[in-house]
Scaffold this motif. Structure first.
Motif, PDB file in Angstrom:
ATOM      1  N   ARG A 204       2.372   9.731  16.531  1.00 28.08           N
ATOM      2  CA  ARG A 204       2.748   9.207  17.842  1.00 28.08           C
ATOM      3  C   ARG A 204       2.005   9.965  18.947  1.00 28.08           C
ATOM      4  N   THR A 205       1.846  11.266  18.760  1.00 31.31           N
ATOM      5  CA  THR A 205       1.125  12.058  19.759  1.00 31.31           C
ATOM      6  C   THR A 205      -0.318  11.604  19.883  1.00 31.31           C
ATOM      7  N   GLU A 206      -0.955  11.338  18.743  1.00 31.58           N
ATOM      8  CA  GLU A 206      -2.351  10.908  18.774  1.00 31.58           C
ATOM      9  C   GLU A 206      -2.491   9.525  19.405  1.00 31.58           C
TER      10      GLU A 206
ATOM     11  N   VAL B 143      -0.659   8.289  21.874  1.00 39.18           N
ATOM     12  CA  VAL B 143      -0.581   8.487  23.323  1.00 39.18           C
ATOM     13  C   VAL B 143      -1.863   9.132  23.842  1.00 39.18           C
ATOM     14  N   ARG B 144      -2.378  10.112  23.109  1.00 39.63           N
ATOM     15  CA  ARG B 144      -3.591  10.802  23.541  1.00 39.63           C
ATOM     16  C   ARG B 144      -4.761   9.819  23.682  1.00 39.63           C
ATOM     17  N   ARG B 145      -4.945   8.970  22.681  1.00 46.54           N
ATOM     18  CA  ARG B 145      -6.059   8.012  22.727  1.00 46.54           C
ATOM     19  C   ARG B 145      -5.843   6.938  23.797  1.00 46.54           C
ATOM     20  N   ARG B 146      -4.608   6.503  23.973  1.00 50.16           N
ATOM     21  CA  ARG B 146      -4.342   5.501  24.996  1.00 50.16           C
ATOM     22  C   ARG B 146      -4.660   6.035  26.387  1.00 50.16           C
ATOM     23  N   LEU B 147      -4.252   7.252  26.656  1.00 53.03           N
ATOM     24  CA  LEU B 147      -4.525   7.848  27.964  1.00 53.03           C
ATOM     25  C   LEU B 147      -6.018   8.087  28.170  1.00 53.03           C
ATOM     26  N   ALA B 148      -6.708   8.489  27.109  1.00 54.28           N
ATOM     27  CA  ALA B 148      -8.152   8.712  27.226  1.00 54.28           C
ATOM     28  C   ALA B 148      -8.892   7.409  27.507  1.00 54.28           C
ATOM     29  N   HIS B 149      -8.464   6.327  26.865  1.00 56.85           N
ATOM     30  CA  HIS B 149      -9.101   5.035  27.116  1.00 56.85           C
ATOM     31  C   HIS B 149      -8.847   4.558  28.534  1.00 56.85           C
TER      32      HIS B 149
END
Length: 716
Positions: A208-210, A212-218
């Motif tokens: 789940r953390t990953e 969110v991390r990728r969504r925010l980076a995109h």
């Protein structure tokens, strides 16, 4: 910029299903079922960027395949017409789309400007050789889903309307997403999707953390994020291209065909579509892996994606095929293959000593010992279910339905026992203040399954599309052309408008007075609100079993007619809304299975709660007419010093609520009298009279009687 497909975290089955469908669109598309917020739409949109470019003739709106020699309604084109390449399209079909927009229609602008007929391509034409994406496909109107799936199955769209007739290729990768909480697809339509996948949000913290991390980076820098995964995207494109090229050379041996048929027979799917889809999916999976022949691993992967939604025997079954059940099916298929090979080694005419007909053989053994391709279908029902048992599989270790109230999987049904509303020792002396007793699950095997037929609200309404009562609106069949716009909104009738213009001497150039509108009639869905007495006086075993059987029949009818349903229950000191009005009849079925009985009977509180729900829903959706189904024995024992008088007063309030609606009564009431025993007080009849509704006994709630009483309730 679309989120990269290779950047998606989790959902391995969904990614595999989409990639296999990209390799072979003939599989029939993918249905994605899952809760909200699970990136269903994101993954589908990302897939379109991986598809290879397509070659089309310049000016061809239908985008037919140049290399395959397909003909376009825009043709014929000269031999030297320029050819251009463009990316495969992602076409989204909105839930509110019209039939004209989906399949195409007469090009009115061309008719009015130049006086000649021309066709306007629809979304099916635009999606040719691309992706057609339908978000919330379960909310799409039934007749549009029929058209959509027919085109997906045949690869062509045929248009016969508005005085035009044409056909064009329509091969696309169909992807539908849905949230089961908002309603289910009909089983017939569910079967037309090749593959289905259920997605759920991961419960693993690191995953789940990953996400969110990728969504925010995109979101922060889409271009940089796309560059980060560019190499992975290119590798996926190359693998899809290689698999497509390899697809025609992958061998599907007779041995693997027998395995596929044995697995499908063992899990008891309906029809032969499952066998064909599993075979095509297994071939695509082998091509995706880069091998030249299908093996058991390919069959396993294909069956896991193609069979779960085809096991539904009942509208309330949850599409499911556990890993244990799949492995058991593969074991049975392997044994069938071994038996078949042994028979072939022995030879069909082996009657010598030790053979089937020889002196050392079993005299009852014949050449056909039940083995072979169909051996799976001869397996005992117990073997078809998961050996693991337990609550999740509904197996021997389960006390009833599995998660979400899903009945036990097919292959292990218990014969229903006859139950009725007659009296017995416990029923003749009901107790109002006993301990809580569990309510038998709706549709449990020990109950009689009643059949309810359609009942209609009187008149012609203007509600949402459904399959119950007559309605006028923008959908449905055109019954005539009228000069004035109908109350449901303008819907120009093109042929009638052009004809009126020609008759007026304007040669296809209409004036405002020439405009004609289509008067359409179809069917509407209604709100069926169940108000169920679960007090102690209803707790007698046989009576409650009959009540839940009746509710089960009415729920099935509501499912088939595309109604919204809600559930209000009352017992003890008050009433509660067990389920607010929803389109998910499956959810209503599960909620009713979890109810408990016991306590006093606050009938007045139940009726007031039902009235509040109906009133709130009318404010939210004023066009939807309602039907209140009250199941009670009428014995009011709670809710004030004079509980029966309070209940009669609340029932009169329902009668006032049932004022005139749009085209008919705003709502109607049906009281199901659940009283049993030799001595009957007839209290439910008094409640029905005060509510200006119909009264029916529980024994009468079968077949034609349901339709008759409901028609009486609404004055039909």
């Amino acid at each position: 910029m679309a989120f990269p497909f290779s950047a998606v975290v989790g959902h391995p089955d969904l990614r595999l299903a989409l990639l296999l469908s990209a390799v072979d669109p003939g599989i029939g598309g993918v249905l994605v079922r899952g809760e909200k917020g699970t990136a269903k739409s994101t993954i589908v949109r990302a897939l379109a960027t991986l598809l290879p470019d397509v070659a089309v003739r310049a000016g061809d709106r239908f985008g037919v395949d140049v290399d395959a020699g397909e003909e376009s309604p825009d043709g014929p084109f000269p031999a030297d017409a320029p050819v251009e390449r463009r990316p495969a399209r992602l076409v989204e079909l909105p839930v509110g789309a019209s039939e004209d927009r989906l399949i195409g229609s007469l090009d009115l602008q061309e008719v009015l400007a130049h006086g000649r007929g021309s066709v306007q391509p629809g979304l099916l034409a635009l999606a040719h050789r691309g992706v057609l994406y339908v978000d919330e496909v379960n909310l799409l109107h039934d007749h549009l889903v029929d058209l959509l799936l027919d085109a997906a199955a045949s690869g062509r769209s045929h248009v016969e309307r508005d005085g035009v007739s044409f056909t064009h290729p329509a091969r696309f990768l169909l992807v539908g997403t849905m949230n089961p909480e908002e309603g289910e697809l009909r089983p017939q339509l569910l079967d037309r999707f090749g593959l289905t996948v259920r997605v759920e949000a991961s419960r693993v913290v690191a995953e789940r953390t990953e996400v969110v991390r990728r969504r925010l980076a995109h979101d922060a820098d889409p271009a940089a994020f796309a560059t980060r995964f560019a190499a992975d995207e290119d590798a996926l494109r190359a693998q899809i291209d290689d698999a497509r090229a390899r697809l025609g050379s992958v061998a599907l041996t007779d041995r693997e065909l027998v395995r596929i048929s044995a697995v499908c027979a063992f899990v008891e799917v309906d029809g032969m579509r499952a066998d064909v889809v599993v075979a095509r999916t297994a071939v695509a999976h082998a091509a995706w892996r880069g091998v030249d022949a299908v093996d058991v691993d390919d069959v396993r992967a294909a069956a896991r994606l193609a069979l779960p939604h085809r096991r539904r025997r009942d509208p309330f079954d949850e599409p499911h095929l556990s890993d244990e059940e799949l492995e058991k099916a593969l074991e049975v298929a392997e044994q069938a293959l071994q038996d078949l090979e042994d028979d072939q080694d022995d030879g069909p005419d082996d009657d010598g000593p030790g053979g089937p007909g020889g002196p050392d053989g079993d005299p009852e053994d014949g050449p056909d010992d039940g083995s072979g391709p169909d051996a799976g279908s001869a397996a005992p029902p117990e073997a078809g279910a998961s050996e693991a048992g337990g609550p999740e599989s509904g197996g021997p270790g389960s006390d009833g339905p599995g998660p979400e109230g899903a009945p036990s999987p097919p292959g292990r049904p218990a014969p229903p026992s006859g139950t009725g509303s007659g009296s017995d020792g416990a029923d003749s002396l009901p107790r109002d203040d006993g301990d809580d007793a569990p309510l038998s699950p709706v549709g449990a095997p020990q109950q009689v399954r009643l059949k309810s037929r359609r009942f209609e609200v009187r008149g012609v309404g203007e509600g949402v599309p459904g399959r119950r009562s007559r309605a006028r609106g923008r959908r449905g069949r055109t019954v005539r052309a009228v000069a004035e716009a109908p109350e449901s909104g303008p819907a120009p009738h093109l042929p009638a408008t052009v004809i009126a213009s020609v008759r007026g001497g304007r040669r296809g150039r209409p004036e405002p007075d020439d405009l004609r509108h289509a008067h359409r009639e179809g069917r509407e869905g209604n709100l069926v609100l169940f108000c169920v007495d679960v007090s102690g006086s209803m707790a007698a075993r046989k009576r409650m079993s009959a009540v839940t059987g009746a509710v089960d029949a009415l729920l099935r009818d509501a499912y088939q007619r595309r109604d919204k349903v809600g559930v209000v229950t009352f017992r003890g000191s008050g009433a509660s809304v067990a389920l607010p009005p929803t389109s998910s009849v499956h959810t209503a079925h599960a909620r009713l299975a979890d109810l408990h009985t016991g306590g006093r009977t606050p009938l007045a509180e139940g009726l007031r709660a039902a009235r509040r729900v109906l009133r709130a829903e009318r404010v939210r959706d004023p066009r939807r007419r309602g039907l209140l189904v009250l199941l009670t024995d009428g014995r009011a024992t709670g809710g004030g010093p004079k509980p029966l008088d309070a209940a009669l007063d609340a029932a009169r309030g329902l009668a006032r609520e049932a004022g005139p609606g749009r085209g008919g009564a705003a709502m109607s009431t049906v009281v199901v009298d659940c009283e049993a025993g030799h001595v009957r007080l007839g209290l439910a009849g008094r409640i029905a009279g005060a509510a200006a509704g119909a009264i029916v006994t529980l024994d009468e709630l079968t077949g034609e009687n349901v339709a008759a009483v409901a028609r009486t309730a609404v004055g039909a």
